[in-house]
Write a protein that holds these residues in place. Structure first.
Motif, short mmCIF file in Angstrom:
data_model
loop_
_atom_site.label_atom_id
_atom_site.label_comp_id
_atom_site.label_asym_id
_atom_site.label_seq_id
_atom_site.Cartn_x
_atom_site.Cartn_y
_atom_site.Cartn_z
N MET A 68 -58.98 -2.14 -12.63
CA MET A 68 -57.85 -2.46 -13.49
C MET A 68 -57.93 -1.72 -14.83
SD MET A 68 -55.59 -4.32 -12.01
CE MET A 68 -54.68 -5.12 -13.34
N GLN A 69 -59.11 -1.64 -15.39
CA GLN A 69 -59.27 -0.92 -16.65
C GLN A 69 -58.96 0.56 -16.47
OE1 GLN A 69 -60.05 -2.31 -19.89
NE2 GLN A 69 -59.12 -0.30 -20.19
N ALA A 122 -57.31 -6.21 -20.14
CA ALA A 122 -57.22 -4.74 -20.13
C ALA A 122 -56.12 -4.21 -21.05
CB ALA A 122 -57.01 -4.25 -18.70
N VAL A 123 -54.99 -4.94 -21.14
CA VAL A 123 -53.87 -4.43 -21.95
C VAL A 123 -53.90 -4.92 -23.39
CG1 VAL A 123 -52.40 -4.24 -19.91
CG2 VAL A 123 -52.24 -6.29 -21.34
N LEU A 124 -54.64 -5.97 -23.68
CA LEU A 124 -54.58 -6.58 -25.00
C LEU A 124 -54.96 -5.64 -26.15
CD1 LEU A 124 -55.74 -10.31 -24.88
CD2 LEU A 124 -53.49 -9.38 -25.44
N PRO A 125 -56.03 -4.85 -26.05
CA PRO A 125 -56.36 -3.99 -27.19
C PRO A 125 -55.20 -3.08 -27.59
CG PRO A 125 -58.21 -4.07 -25.66
CD PRO A 125 -57.05 -4.75 -24.98
N HIS A 126 -54.53 -2.51 -26.60
CA HIS A 126 -53.39 -1.63 -26.88
C HIS A 126 -52.23 -2.41 -27.48
CE1 HIS A 126 -50.38 1.48 -26.41
NE2 HIS A 126 -49.63 0.64 -25.70
N SER A 132 -47.21 -5.49 -30.56
CA SER A 132 -46.04 -5.70 -29.72
C SER A 132 -46.47 -5.79 -28.26
CB SER A 132 -45.04 -4.55 -29.90
OG SER A 132 -43.93 -4.71 -29.07
N GLY A 133 -45.74 -6.57 -27.48
CA GLY A 133 -46.02 -6.64 -26.06
C GLY A 133 -45.50 -7.95 -25.47
N LYS A 173 -49.74 -13.96 -33.35
CA LYS A 173 -49.86 -13.32 -34.67
C LYS A 173 -49.84 -11.80 -34.57
CE LYS A 173 -54.91 -13.78 -34.54
NZ LYS A 173 -56.07 -14.49 -35.12
N TYR A 174 -50.02 -11.28 -33.36
CA TYR A 174 -49.95 -9.83 -33.15
C TYR A 174 -48.57 -9.39 -32.65
CZ TYR A 174 -55.04 -10.17 -33.39
OH TYR A 174 -56.33 -10.43 -33.79
N GLY A 175 -47.65 -10.32 -32.60
CA GLY A 175 -46.32 -9.98 -32.09
C GLY A 175 -46.25 -9.90 -30.59
#
Length: 240
Positions: A68-69, A122-126, A132-133, A173-175
């Protein structure tokens, strides 16, 4: 519209995931399709034949962190961003507890729960970096009540609800928005059943669930839809 947004859809080989892929594409999204079988490449082919060129398929096991990564890295290299993650991959079976093997229990948790965790991680850092996400997980109405012979499956959906609720508070808090789609009876291949048989005529269709996912993904950025519960009109179910 989701023009030029990039979406990862797991379980995209058939059923709900395939329907989601087509509806997201129609809304202008670029797609990364994840599937455990070679059928994911058939979905990619069908989308491209319809004129949707920004599509890339990956045959991966959602419960495998390395796979996945690697997929997420390749998606970022190909498309430059990830706006939407649809955790749709899942399996199910219905057995009494004493008939359920440890192997079956471990596998259903690996796909339905660990797979969601790994995809999100896997997607959280980006997404955090971009502030946004949208993360959408296909859960089930049985994440809200219990049924006989469904201890393993129901337990995974309760776990998904808890995970998603906690995650939503952690990342707002990160949108980043987090929501769940909780369908009742859907005419798919779920639990090795046959799609399109007469007894499922009045059930929800995969396209109905896909429409709810697109609605959640398309909501204005200031709006969070925590969950959508949908049932066919014929389904009797407990009301909490």
């Amino acid at each position: 519209m989701l023009t030029n947004q990039v979406a990862i859809v797991t379980g995209a080989s058939r059923g709900i995931g395939k329907a989601v892929a087509f509806q997201l594409a129609e809304q202008g999204a670029k797609l990364a399709l994840a599937g455990s079988s070679e059928g994911v490449y058939e979905t990619e082919k069908e989308l491209k034949e319809k004129g949707f060129s920004y599509v890339k398929a990956f045959q991966v096991d959602v419960a495998n962190e390395q796979q996945m990564q690697k997929m997420v890295t390749e998606v970022l290299e190909a498309f430059g961003q990830i706006d939407i993650l649809v955790n749709n991959a899942g399996i199910g079976f219905f057995k009494e507890v004493e008939e359920t093997t440890v192997e079956e229990w471990e596998r259903i948790f690996a796909i339905n729960v660990q797979g969601v965790f790994i995809g999100v991680k896997a997607v959280l850092p980006h997404m955090k970096e971009r502030k946004s996400g949208t993360i959408i997980t296909v859960s089930s109405d049985v994440g809200r009540y219990t049924i006989p012979n469904g201890a393993a499956y129901t337990a995974t959906k309760y776990a998904v609800q808890g995970f998603s609720g906690s995650l939503a508070q952690e990342v707002r808090k990160y949108g980043i928005r987090v929501g769940t789609i909780n369908p009742g009876m859907v005419d798919t291949y779920f639990a090795n059943s046959i799609q399109g048989v007469p007894e499922k005529r009045d059930w929800l269709k995969a396209e109905d669930v896909a429409q709810a996912i697109v609605y959640m993904a398309s909501a204005p950025k200031h709006m969070l839809i925590d969950e959508i519960i949908l049932h066919p009109l014929i389904q009797q179910y407990p009301i909490a």
